[in-house]
Write an enzyme that holds these catalytic residues in place. Sequence first.
Site, PDB file in Angstrom:
ATOM      1  CG  PHE A 179      -1.511   1.273   1.613  1.00 55.78           C
ATOM      2  CD1 PHE A 179      -2.209   2.061   0.687  1.00 55.78           C
ATOM      3  CD2 PHE A 179      -1.382   1.744   2.910  1.00 55.78           C
ATOM      4  CE1 PHE A 179      -2.749   3.296   1.067  1.00 55.78           C
ATOM      5  CE2 PHE A 179      -1.927   2.964   3.297  1.00 55.78           C
ATOM      6  CZ  PHE A 179      -2.599   3.743   2.368  1.00 55.78           C
ATOM      7  NE  ARG A 211      -1.741   2.593  17.227  1.00 51.61           N
ATOM      8  CZ  ARG A 211      -2.005   1.722  16.271  1.00 51.61           C
ATOM      9  NH1 ARG A 211      -2.495   2.130  15.116  1.00 51.61           N
ATOM     10  NH2 ARG A 211      -1.757   0.454  16.434  1.00 51.61           N
ATOM     11  CE1 TYR A 256       4.017  -4.574  11.947  1.00 56.65           C
ATOM     12  CE2 TYR A 256       3.066  -3.107  13.594  1.00 56.65           C
ATOM     13  CZ  TYR A 256       3.527  -3.328  12.310  1.00 56.65           C
ATOM     14  OH  TYR A 256       3.492  -2.307  11.394  1.00 56.65           O
ATOM     15  NE  ARG A 287      -5.579   1.811  16.014  1.00 54.46           N
ATOM     16  CZ  ARG A 287      -5.778   1.288  17.235  1.00 54.46           C
ATOM     17  NH1 ARG A 287      -6.083   2.064  18.254  1.00 54.46           N
ATOM     18  NH2 ARG A 287      -5.637  -0.005  17.428  1.00 54.46           N
ATOM     19  CG  ASN A 307      -3.824   3.878  12.374  1.00 55.10           C
ATOM     20  OD1 ASN A 307      -3.211   4.049  13.412  1.00 55.10           O
ATOM     21  ND2 ASN A 307      -4.458   2.756  12.102  1.00 55.10           N
ATOM     22  CB  ILE A 317      13.870  -9.764   1.217  1.00 53.62           C
ATOM     23  CG1 ILE A 317      12.858  -9.893   2.371  1.00 53.62           C
ATOM     24  CG2 ILE A 317      13.554  -8.581   0.320  1.00 53.62           C
ATOM     25  CD1 ILE A 317      13.118  -8.883   3.492  1.00 53.62           C
ATOM     26  NE  ARG A 372      -3.168  -2.288   7.109  1.00 56.14           N
ATOM     27  CZ  ARG A 372      -2.019  -1.888   6.588  1.00 56.14           C
ATOM     28  NH1 ARG A 372      -1.155  -1.220   7.320  1.00 56.14           N
ATOM     29  NH2 ARG A 372      -1.719  -2.129   5.323  1.00 56.14           N
ATOM     30  CB  VAL A 383     -12.791  -5.201  17.701  1.00 55.26           C
ATOM     31  CG1 VAL A 383     -11.955  -5.972  18.715  1.00 55.26           C
ATOM     32  CG2 VAL A 383     -12.821  -5.930  16.359  1.00 55.26           C
TER      33      VAL A 383
END
Length: 358
Positions: free
Chosen positions: A11, A314, A159, A231, A188, A54, A206, A224
């Site tokens: 993306f 965040r 992650y 965000r 985001n 890779i 996402r 959820v």
Amino acid sequence: MKILLLGAGGFIGANLTERLVRDGRHEITALDIDREKLDDTVKSGELNYIEFDIRKGDEKLEELTKEHDLIVDLVARANPSLYVSNPVDVFRLNFIENLKIADFCVKHKKRLLQFSTCEVYGITAAKANGLSSAEHPQPFIEDETPLIMGPVKNHRWIYACAKQLLERVLHAYGIEYGLNYSIIRPFNFIGPRIDYLPSEQTGNPRVFSHFMNALLYGTPIKLVDGGVNFRAYTYIDDAVDCIVRIIDNPNGCCDRQIFNIGTPENEVTIKQLAHKMIEIFDKHFRKPGDPTPEIINVSSEEFYGKGYEDCDRRIPNVDKARTLLGWKSEHDLDSVLFHTMKYFVDKHRAKQKEAVAV
Ligand code: NAD
Ligand code: UGA
């Protein structure tokens, strides 16, 4: 300058590559295992594209590193559902394979632009202290804010930990080996070509893609754990504009710097995001016969499985990008959502038309 973009078919990679090719100021090599999002640019013949994994072939990766001046590393697993379902694979790709690239950059004295994540900040200090982050907003500042992760049993953090460790290693490589790097922490980004619609491709992308899918295919909008977390969304073109400034690195101002890229003004809860997307869809895109999705609450365990824990809030502090690079994002939330939704609606309508014609 000769630039090697790893993960250029993703993306961010596809949008960045396209912009760099359009600017025509640099010689670009794009590498990925999947070129679908880059297809138009590859077909135009203006881009040197290499299909390459890779994980397979260090010699080739080292050779490519040697041949370029700047290496931009975007390769990662970047969807939270994978952090829960495939944590080891996330660690291997996002840390071990990415570390190899840093090692080649040290060996051949190349500048590295490493994509990290806002997830390295983890949860807010408010949440860690049992307070409500909704009532205690705390912008995240690159070189000041402590990075707070949840317990190991919540393996979603693998992650963020892998990305954080990579950042720490790059910092150490800078001190001990003189590596010149810049680190980007995206907050985001959304825009055309983000992920995929789950009714068209298997997987768990996402949140934007789930909600867009609901609007186009009538699947339920799932909040959820009630969608109470926040965000702040940034339009991909604004983000790419900042990334290009970091690539340009005026007077070396980005050397060994970490940059937040984000839009604090575009903050919403996920529940508000759902309602906003419905409102924009109804106002600009709804056609007779389009489905109306229901909104339902689901638990995170039901949605992701065991081991998920959410980032509660965040808020990016973007003072560094503003003062060093003169950057600020231009798109407000309505505009970010409108343009991103338009891309998916247009694509969907074109597909419907094609199906009718057959
Ligand atoms: P993406 O999944 O769209 O792109 C990642 C790309 O890496 C994909 O095209 C994938 O095919 C490629 N890739 C995966 N394994 C590979 C391999 N073995 N060899 C070669 N290529 C491989 O993700 P994105 O949203 O474009 O994110 C790019 C980077 O930015 C990632 O490092 C991600 O962690 C980081 N990031 C993105 C966001 C965001 O807002 N999109 C936020 C925070 C961090
Ligand atoms: C993502 C990824 O970890 C990375 O790509 C990146 O580091 C970061 O965002 C980023 O883009 O900056 P996250 O924002 O948690 O993390 O990913 P989403 O899947 O978009 O989830 C956002 C929120 O929506 C979470 O609270 C999630 O639980 C919720 N959600 C998700 C729903 O309520 N419904 C859904 O259908 C999907």
